[in-house]
Each structure stands twice: as structure tokens, then as C-alpha cells.
Write an enzyme that holds these catalytic residues in place. Structure first.
Site, mmCIF file in Angstrom:
data_model
loop_
_atom_site.group_PDB
_atom_site.id
_atom_site.type_symbol
_atom_site.label_atom_id
_atom_site.label_comp_id
_atom_site.label_asym_id
_atom_site.label_seq_id
_atom_site.Cartn_x
_atom_site.Cartn_y
_atom_site.Cartn_z
ATOM 1 N N ARG A 36 18.688 -3.215 -25.714
ATOM 2 C CA ARG A 36 19.712 -3.561 -26.707
ATOM 3 C C ARG A 36 20.689 -2.409 -26.949
ATOM 4 O O ARG A 36 21.154 -2.203 -28.066
ATOM 5 C CB ARG A 36 19.075 -4.012 -28.024
ATOM 6 N N ARG A 40 24.392 -4.445 -32.195
ATOM 7 C CA ARG A 40 25.093 -4.418 -33.485
ATOM 8 C C ARG A 40 25.090 -3.052 -34.160
ATOM 9 O O ARG A 40 25.768 -2.864 -35.165
ATOM 10 C CB ARG A 40 24.474 -5.466 -34.420
ATOM 11 N N ARG A 49 32.601 -8.761 -31.639
ATOM 12 C CA ARG A 49 31.877 -10.013 -31.831
ATOM 13 C C ARG A 49 32.280 -10.763 -33.099
ATOM 14 O O ARG A 49 31.906 -11.919 -33.287
ATOM 15 C CB ARG A 49 30.361 -9.705 -31.903
ATOM 16 N N ASP A 85 21.579 -13.237 -22.697
ATOM 17 C CA ASP A 85 20.445 -13.596 -23.543
ATOM 18 C C ASP A 85 19.410 -14.335 -22.708
ATOM 19 O O ASP A 85 19.771 -15.057 -21.772
ATOM 20 C CB ASP A 85 20.907 -14.488 -24.702
ATOM 21 N N TYR A 163 9.581 -20.039 -27.183
ATOM 22 C CA TYR A 163 10.820 -20.349 -27.914
ATOM 23 C C TYR A 163 11.112 -21.848 -27.880
ATOM 24 O O TYR A 163 11.517 -22.443 -28.882
ATOM 25 C CB TYR A 163 12.008 -19.601 -27.302
#
Length: 366
Positions: A36, A40, A49, A85, A163
Site C-alpha cells: 500500500r 491514502r 482520488r 485491487d 470476500y
């Protein structure tokens, strides 16, 4: 995409330390990157974004390329990892996946019973459905200008299955594990379906320009050793073996990394699963990991991401101890999980600097 930006006409690689370390060869310093690293915690990432749908961003090669390059403008990382992703695969199989603010990835209609497997696209044309990922990889390889290698990735079958059944994040994965105990045959059917798509997807990433591949088994820790042996490990091995066999036919050899978070019970097995590198989370002692893997693989990891909240001097001490535990050969420094959004970019820079500085010091002592 211009002729110049097609696969195969890529700039010469200038820093191959990461690829050398994957293969256990000597490096001028210990290479480092962060899971990552495009995330963010970077103000420029948040700015890029802002107001945009997450998966719409994933489907834009230009946006993915820009987000992949952002951390490399700030830090001397030794590898880039394509911005994408793991859930693009369930989407390609026909499932609706949304990124909900404050909640994370959400499946409005998760799989509930084995008959729901009939609703999935079992045969996926990855070149059609996931072409946007391949275009992002090719564009990024060109824009990197050979600065560092580019890593492609995928989620592992069990993690994706979890998921698809849970419908989002879960601490227990109890709905998905219910399938393993109640519907083992359907579970294997889904895991096999995912494995076949993942193999094609990874081969497509290499054809597009990926120079290494990482397989994320993020939910390994929810399985016990017996369930891991039955529902995770065989598929992880299949993926590596099939990808490598097909690449060999065209004379290609791309290093592969497996990261089974919290799967420390499977370390010996993972080190004999056709992957060059085993990624480690922070719950494993570096010296113990070296002993248990017996020099069969390179290792990647494993600083606790929360150590980045420490003052810079403390980060340096933690890195020093970590490098002394792993040694400098066949080792890629990383965190034991991804960077968190509230982390200070300056401390990420301190981590990278500490790895490079201390590893050069250790190498000079030899």
C-alpha cells in the site's frame, strides 16, 4: 496507447536490487518497498482520488499509473506495485462490488449457497474483462523509465472466496468458513474456478510488463493448519506451478512472492510451494523464519506497520534489529502489512532511508 507504449518496448531497468534479492543473489543494499505504498497516507494520493469512485479509478490506466508513480517521486523505493485491487476478479466473474466510504468493499449480493455458483461467469476472458489492468501495467512500465521493477499482484483463491461469501470485510470469516465445513465440494469448485482465472490474469500481467508477481492470501490467519492444507495451500501451489510452466514455454522467468498473512503455521509448506519469496507479517521472528524456511526462499517483510508511529530514531533502531535478524542476502525489507492512512509520509521516508543506510553498513562489514 501509442506504438511506443506497447508491451515489449520497455526502457532498460536501472535498479535491479529487488529482482536480485528475489532470487537470493547479492545486492548493493537491501531493497525495500511497502505494501500500500500508493495509498491514502500521501496527500497527493488523496487529492488525485478526491470525489472519484474507487473502482472507476481502478479501470482508468492513466489514473492507476499516476497513483503507482506518486510514492516513487517521494521515496527511493526499490520496486513499484501497480495500483489496483484484488476484487477486480470477482467483478470479472459478474459480481457487483462497491467501495463504500467508511465501510470498505461491499458485495450487495454475496454468495449464500452452492447453487449461487451458477450465477458466476466460470470462464472469464481476462483479456477482455481485465484489459484495463494490463493497459495500466504497460503504461506504468513505460512511465517508470526503468527506474525500478514493477510488481503485479492478485488475491489468492481462499481470500477472494471469503470476500465473495462474506460480502465484505469480516474478523471471523464465519460465513465463508461455514462453506468449508458444510459445502466442501462446492468450496473446492469455487476455489478451482478462481485458480484458473488467477493463472490467466497473472500471465496477462506478465505479458503486459509486470516483472514480479505477488499473491495475497490475506485471510490465511482465519484458517487452522488443517483447513489451510486443504483449502489454501494446494491452490497457492497450483497458481505458482501453472504460471511458471507457461512462462517457461516462452523462455520467461518472473519471480513470485506469496504473502499469507497470519499463516505462520504454514511457513515450512509455503517455502516449498514454487515461490521464490515468502512474505511475512510482523508476528514472525526473523531468525526463526530463516531457520524454518531453511534457505529455500528469499524472505520479505516484516516490520509492524504501527512502528511507523514511532519517532524516527526509534524506527532506525527497529530496522537495524530487523536487518540483523534477516541478514542481507535473499531479503526484501517491507512492512508486515500495508501502510495505514494516518501515517506520516516523513516516517515512511525514514523507514526506507534506514533500510538502505543500515544494510549498506552491514554489507561493508563483510
Amino acid at each position: 496507447m501509442t506504438v511506443k507504449e506497447e508491451p515489449g518496448n520497455f526502457p532498460k531497468l536501472k535498479n535491479d536490487a529487488f529482482l536480485l534479492a528475489c532470487r537470493g543473489q547479492e545486492t548493493p543494499h537491501v531493497p525495500v518497498w511497502c505494501m500500500r505504498q500508493a495509498g491514502r497516507y500521501l496527500p497527493e494520493f488523496r487529492e488525485s482520488r478526491a470525489g472519484k469512485d474507487f473502482f472507476a479509478t481502478c479501470r482508468s490506466p492513466a489514473a492507476c499509473c499516476e497513483l503507482t508513480l506518486q510514492p516513487l517521486r517521494r521515496f527511493p523505493f526499490d520496486a513499484a506495485i501497480i495500483f489496483s485491487d484484488i476484487l477486480v476478479i470477482p467483478q470479472a466473474m459478474g459480481m457487483d462490488v462497491q467501495m463504500v466510504a467508511g465501510k470498505g468493499p461491499t458485495f450487495p449480493e454475496p454468495l449464500k449457497e452452492p447453487e449461487d455458483l451458477l450465477l458466476l461467469q466460470s470462464k472469464v476472458d481476462v483479456n477482455k474483462e481485465l484489459d484495463y489492468v494490463f493497459k495500466a501495467i504497460t503504461l506504468t512500465r513505460h512511465k517508470l523509465e526503468g527506474k525500478v521493477p514493477l510488481i503485479g499482484f492478485t488475491g489468492a483463491p481462499w481470500t477472494l472466496m471469503a470476500y465473495m461469501i462474506e460480502g465484505g470485510g469480516s474478523t471471523t470469516q464465519s460465513k465463508a468458513k461455514r462453506w468449508l465445513y458444510r459445502h466442501p465440494e462446492a468450496s473446492h469448485q469455487l476455489l478451482k474456478m478462481l485458480t484458473d482465472i488467477i493463472v490467466e490474469y497473472l500471465l496477462g500481467q506478465v505479458a503486459a510488463g509486470a516483472q514480479a508477481l505477488q499473491v495475497f492470501e490475506s485471510h490465511a490467519g482465519c484458517l487452522g493448519p488443517a483447513e489451510f492444507q486443504e483449502f489454501s495451500l494446494p491452490y497457492l501451489r497450483d497458481i505458482a506451478r501453472k504460471v511458471k510452466d507457461q512462462l517457461k514455454e516462452s523462455g520467461q522467468d518472473v519471480p513470485m512472492i506469496v504473502f499469507a498473512k497470519d499463516g505462520h503455521y504454514g511457513l515450512e509448506d509455503l517455502s516449498q510451494s514454487h515461490y521464490e519469496v515468502v512474505g511475512l507479517d510482523w508476528t514472525i521472528d526473523p531468525r526463526s523464519a530463516r531457520e524454518r524456511t531453511g534457505g529455500k526462499v528469499s524472505l520479505q517483510g516484516n516490520m509492524d506497520p504501527c512502528a511507523l508511529y514511532a519517532p524516527k530514531e526509534r524506527i532506525y533502531e527497529i530496522v537495524k534489529k530487523m536487518l540483523e535478524g534477516f541478514g542481507t542476502r535473499g531479503y526484501i525489507a517491507n512492512l508486515g502489512h500495508g501502510l495505514y492512512p494516518d501515517m506520516d509520509p516523513e516516517n515512511v521516508g525514514a523507514f526506507v532511508e534506514a533500510v538502505h543506510a543500515h544494510s549498506r553498513h552491514l554489507l561493508n562489514l563483510k
